[in-house]
Design a protein around this motif. Structure first.
Motif, PDB file in Angstrom:
ATOM      1  N   LYS A   1      21.640  -7.187  13.193  1.00 32.65           N
ATOM      2  CA  LYS A   1      20.737  -6.883  11.966  1.00 32.65           C
ATOM      3  C   LYS A   1      21.302  -7.262  10.908  1.00 32.65           C
ATOM      4  O   LYS A   1      21.925  -6.291  10.147  1.00 32.65           O
ATOM      5  CB  LYS A   1      20.192  -5.378  12.192  1.00 32.65           C
ATOM      6  CG  LYS A   1      19.173  -4.874  11.286  1.00 32.65           C
ATOM      7  CD  LYS A   1      18.930  -3.331  11.658  1.00 32.65           C
ATOM      8  CE  LYS A   1      17.852  -2.932  10.755  1.00 32.65           C
ATOM      9  NZ  LYS A   1      17.544  -1.643  10.972  1.00 32.65           N
ATOM     10  N   ILE A   2      21.332  -8.554  10.267  1.00 34.32           N
ATOM     11  CA  ILE A   2      22.025  -8.996   9.346  1.00 34.32           C
ATOM     12  C   ILE A   2      21.534  -7.912   7.944  1.00 34.32           C
ATOM     13  O   ILE A   2      20.331  -7.800   7.930  1.00 34.32           O
ATOM     14  CB  ILE A   2      21.384 -10.349   8.956  1.00 34.32           C
ATOM     15  CG1 ILE A   2      21.724 -11.322  10.274  1.00 34.32           C
ATOM     16  CG2 ILE A   2      22.035 -11.038   7.671  1.00 34.32           C
ATOM     17  CD1 ILE A   2      22.876 -11.269  10.666  1.00 34.32           C
ATOM     18  N   GLY A   3      22.378  -7.629   7.167  1.00 34.21           N
ATOM     19  CA  GLY A   3      22.195  -6.986   6.042  1.00 34.21           C
ATOM     20  C   GLY A   3      22.023  -5.531   6.283  1.00 34.21           C
ATOM     21  O   GLY A   3      21.721  -4.789   5.157  1.00 34.21           O
ATOM     22  N   SER A   4      22.289  -4.901   7.479  1.00 34.91           N
ATOM     23  CA  SER A   4      21.983  -3.604   7.731  1.00 34.91           C
ATOM     24  C   SER A   4      23.218  -2.707   7.058  1.00 34.91           C
ATOM     25  O   SER A   4      24.218  -3.262   6.755  1.00 34.91           O
ATOM     26  CB  SER A   4      21.951  -3.341   9.036  1.00 34.91           C
ATOM     27  OG  SER A   4      23.135  -3.679   9.623  1.00 34.91           O
ATOM     28  N   SER A   5      22.919  -1.479   6.872  1.00 35.39           N
ATOM     29  CA  SER A   5      23.817  -0.561   6.363  1.00 35.39           C
ATOM     30  C   SER A   5      23.802   0.456   7.115  1.00 35.39           C
ATOM     31  O   SER A   5      22.900   1.133   7.693  1.00 35.39           O
ATOM     32  CB  SER A   5      23.427  -0.206   4.964  1.00 35.39           C
ATOM     33  OG  SER A   5      24.289   0.912   4.348  1.00 35.39           O
ATOM     34  N   ILE A   6      25.257   1.179   7.199  1.00 38.84           N
ATOM     35  CA  ILE A   6      25.416   2.392   8.137  1.00 38.84           C
ATOM     36  C   ILE A   6      25.113   3.774   7.362  1.00 38.84           C
ATOM     37  O   ILE A   6      24.887   4.582   7.777  1.00 38.84           O
ATOM     38  CB  ILE A   6      26.739   2.204   8.891  1.00 38.84           C
ATOM     39  CG1 ILE A   6      27.970   2.554   7.638  1.00 38.84           C
ATOM     40  CG2 ILE A   6      26.756   1.308   9.762  1.00 38.84           C
ATOM     41  CD1 ILE A   6      29.044   2.927   8.346  1.00 38.84           C
ATOM     42  N   VAL A   7      24.919   3.469   6.103  1.00 33.18           N
ATOM     43  CA  VAL A   7      24.725   4.671   5.210  1.00 33.18           C
ATOM     44  C   VAL A   7      23.581   5.541   5.400  1.00 33.18           C
ATOM     45  O   VAL A   7      23.874   6.764   5.559  1.00 33.18           O
ATOM     46  CB  VAL A   7      24.553   4.139   3.638  1.00 33.18           C
ATOM     47  CG1 VAL A   7      24.276   5.421   2.735  1.00 33.18           C
ATOM     48  CG2 VAL A   7      25.859   3.591   3.296  1.00 33.18           C
TER      49      VAL A   7
END
Length: 162
Positions: free
Chosen positions: A143-149
């Motif tokens: 998932k390109i550009g995903s963030s874990i925040v």
């Protein structure tokens, strides 16, 4: 002896750890946690086929143990039996929905099968349970550009002072 074996594993005394945990388990065959640790070290040592009967024995007495279900799934995953691994990991996740290791391994299996959406779902649940670098890296790759925040939230309520 069991505690020394676990410490030995994490301080890179792998062979000694394996010998200690096997001896400790043989001396205490009714200690479910010790047997589970023995099976986990067998898994991590690459001899998963030896861990499977121990884990099945544990589950006869402790069918609600998410740790034992997870370790059994990990053993089958290590042997390349991914369909069987998914069954056991699923039982773990049913008991503990945010189990980071079970969800991460399910995500790895789904990613390898090309099921990106299911893999993303498992990696996100894994990170919600506890951060693991492998889940984050695989999630970011799929998932390109995903963030874990959004998945890593403080577990305590921080009071507002102003």
């Amino acid at each position: 002896m069991g505690d020394a074996a676990v410490s030995g594993w994490y301080t890179n005394h792998r062979e000694e750890s394996l010998l200690l945990i096997i001896k400790a388990a043989a001396n205490n065959p009714d200690n479910g946690l010790l047997l589970n640790n023995c099976a986990a070290i067998l898994n991590m040592s690459g001899i998963e086929q030896m861990a499977i009967p121990i884990l099945k024995y544990i589950l006869q007495s402790y069918p609600g143990s998410s740790m034992a279900w997870n370790n059994l799934g990990q053993a089958y995953a290590g042997l390349g039996e991914t369909d069987t691994a998914m069954v056991y990991l699923g039982r773990c996740i049913k008991i503990e929905p945010k189990n980071p290791e079970a969800n991460n391994t399910d995500g790895q299996i789904e990613a390898a099968k090309g099921n990106k959406e299911k893999a993303i779902e498992y990696f996100e649940k894994s990170i919600r349970g506890a951060y693991t670098k492998t889940a984050e890296l695989k999630l970011r790759k799929i998932k390109i550009g995903s963030s874990i925040v959004p998945f890593v939230k403080p577990r305590v309520k921080i009071p507002e002072y102003f």
